[in-house]
Design an enzyme around this catalytic site. Structure first.
Site, PDB file in Angstrom:
ATOM      1  N   ARG A 133       0.914  -1.229  -0.157  1.00 42.77           N
ATOM      2  CA  ARG A 133      -0.128  -0.024  -0.018  1.00 42.77           C
ATOM      3  C   ARG A 133       0.801   1.204   0.033  1.00 42.77           C
ATOM      4  O   ARG A 133       2.161   1.125   0.381  1.00 42.77           O
ATOM      5  CB  ARG A 133      -0.872  -0.037   1.270  1.00 42.77           C
ATOM      6  CG  ARG A 133      -1.957  -1.289   1.240  1.00 42.77           C
ATOM      7  CD  ARG A 133      -2.789  -1.193   2.471  1.00 42.77           C
ATOM      8  NE  ARG A 133      -3.724  -2.218   2.713  1.00 42.77           N
ATOM      9  CZ  ARG A 133      -3.585  -3.283   2.934  1.00 42.77           C
ATOM     10  NH1 ARG A 133      -2.304  -3.811   3.778  1.00 42.77           N
ATOM     11  NH2 ARG A 133      -4.517  -4.232   3.153  1.00 42.77           N
ATOM     12  N   LYS A 158      -2.788  -2.243   7.289  1.00 44.24           N
ATOM     13  CA  LYS A 158      -4.157  -2.080   7.473  1.00 44.24           C
ATOM     14  C   LYS A 158      -4.747  -2.954   8.460  1.00 44.24           C
ATOM     15  O   LYS A 158      -4.812  -4.205   8.391  1.00 44.24           O
ATOM     16  CB  LYS A 158      -4.959  -2.194   6.157  1.00 44.24           C
ATOM     17  CG  LYS A 158      -6.436  -1.593   5.797  1.00 44.24           C
ATOM     18  CD  LYS A 158      -7.020  -1.810   4.732  1.00 44.24           C
ATOM     19  CE  LYS A 158      -8.361  -1.417   4.605  1.00 44.24           C
ATOM     20  NZ  LYS A 158      -9.025  -1.355   3.186  1.00 44.24           N
ATOM     21  N   ARG A 234      -0.205  -2.079  -6.773  1.00 44.77           N
ATOM     22  CA  ARG A 234      -0.480  -3.329  -5.950  1.00 44.77           C
ATOM     23  C   ARG A 234      -1.606  -4.105  -6.586  1.00 44.77           C
ATOM     24  O   ARG A 234      -1.424  -5.297  -6.439  1.00 44.77           O
ATOM     25  CB  ARG A 234      -1.092  -2.765  -4.750  1.00 44.77           C
ATOM     26  CG  ARG A 234      -1.782  -3.713  -3.672  1.00 44.77           C
ATOM     27  CD  ARG A 234      -1.905  -3.016  -2.284  1.00 44.77           C
ATOM     28  NE  ARG A 234      -2.999  -3.773  -1.640  1.00 44.77           N
ATOM     29  CZ  ARG A 234      -2.507  -4.612  -0.596  1.00 44.77           C
ATOM     30  NH1 ARG A 234      -1.250  -4.895  -0.254  1.00 44.77           N
ATOM     31  NH2 ARG A 234      -3.566  -5.319   0.232  1.00 44.77           N
ATOM     32  N   HIS A 257      -4.772  -9.500   3.334  1.00 42.73           N
ATOM     33  CA  HIS A 257      -6.322  -9.391   3.199  1.00 42.73           C
ATOM     34  C   HIS A 257      -6.696 -10.482   4.061  1.00 42.73           C
ATOM     35  O   HIS A 257      -6.248 -11.472   4.329  1.00 42.73           O
ATOM     36  CB  HIS A 257      -6.689 -10.201   1.810  1.00 42.73           C
ATOM     37  CG  HIS A 257      -6.714  -8.813   0.532  1.00 42.73           C
ATOM     38  ND1 HIS A 257      -6.512  -9.235  -0.539  1.00 42.73           N
ATOM     39  CD2 HIS A 257      -6.162  -7.810   0.648  1.00 42.73           C
ATOM     40  CE1 HIS A 257      -6.378  -8.042  -1.464  1.00 42.73           C
ATOM     41  NE2 HIS A 257      -6.253  -7.285  -0.594  1.00 42.73           N
TER      42      HIS A 257
END
Length: 289
Positions: A133, A158, A234, A257
């Protein structure tokens, strides 16, 4: 800072919200206060309802932007003011499901080749070849490189999650060459702003906005007819790995993720996968009369 704002900030810290989320929520609540000219804790249910209609019908804000404002105000009422949220899911705008923009490998390298300043080009190259990111790339530190295992240790990504991502040998070589240009003991991409310490003495990384501007200039210079952003690198990384046969679960881990559903969107972005699926269907139907 008002007592209410400080109280909300502390509540968000106690709940473990990321620093960026905290700033976004505080900014959204501040806009609500500015709109009505008084503290949000004095607003009625009717005024809140009217405000979200205003964001949607008059400001025409994107659904994601409205959702940030919604979550911010809901957090304020639920956790800081300890008042029940009166709307449930009534004012939650649906988020359109769009496929990400993806570049071909040739487009990526043509684009990065147009980035004039080496420190921006180096950072963008790492973002692409490691699937990072924007913030993760800009804030990379020397200590995050594990050259023995050829990995990058991404800290506090994240959702405040750490992960390990593979570090290609060419990327490591490029990073070493770039570091020799400044020799900062902490940052791989230190600030080069004339109003701050630079190079070896910089105490902060480069500005994200400056990297974004450099990328957009390169997009314009190559005449790319795609709405590409730094985050497109990305998306392209994930799609290119999938086209090379890398397992989707592995890509999910490298991207950080939480859900495989999030990563599975890249199966819709690869033409190679579609061709392979069509070939498989041809084999399955070969015995049909």
């Amino acid at each position: 800072m008002t007592p209410l704002r400080q109280h909300m900030r502390e509540d968000m810290q106690l709940r473990g919200l990321a620093a960026r989320t905290q700033e976004s929520y505080l900014a959204a609540v501040r806009q609500l206060a500015i709109h009505y000219g008084r503290s949000p804790d004095q607003l009625t249910e009717a005024e809140l309802r009217s405000y979200f209609l205003y964001l949607r019908n008059e400001q025409h804000l994107a659904p994601n932007t409205i959702n940030v404002a919604l979550h911010a105000v809901k957090f304020l009422f639920t956790y800081t003011l300890l008042r029940p949220w009166p709307f449930g899911d009534l004012i939650r705008p649906p988020i359109p499901k769009k496929l990400p923009v993806v570049l071909s490998p040739e487009e990526v390298w043509q684009l990065l080749g147009q980035v004039r300043l080496p420190h921006y080009r180096s950072c963008l190259s790492v973002i692409y070849t490691c699937g990072l990111r924007l913030q993760e790339g800009v804030q990379l530190q020397v200590s995050q490189i594990d050259s023995a295992r050829m990995q990058l240790h991404i800290r506090g990504g994240k959702g405040n999650k750490d992960r390990m991502v593979p570090l290609p040998s060419r990327t490591l070589t490029a990073l070493r060459g770039h570091w020799l240009t400044h020799r900062n003991p902490v940052w791989l991409f230190p600030s080069r702003s004339p109003i701050h310490d630079q190079g070896a003495t910089a105490t902060r990384p480069m500005e994200e906005s400056n990297l974004q501007k450099a990328f957009h200039r390169a997009v314009q210079q190559v005449g790319l007819n795609k709405p590409a952003s730094v985050h497109t690198l990305r998306h392209s990384y994930a799609t290119h790995l999938l086209e090379c046969g890398v397992n989707l679960r592995l890509i999910q881990l490298w991207l950080g993720h939480s859900s495989p559903t999030t990563t599975a969107i890249y199966t819709h972005c690869t033409r190679k996968a579609e061709v392979q699926a069509t070939d498989a269907l041809d084999v399955l139907t070969a015995g049909m009369a």
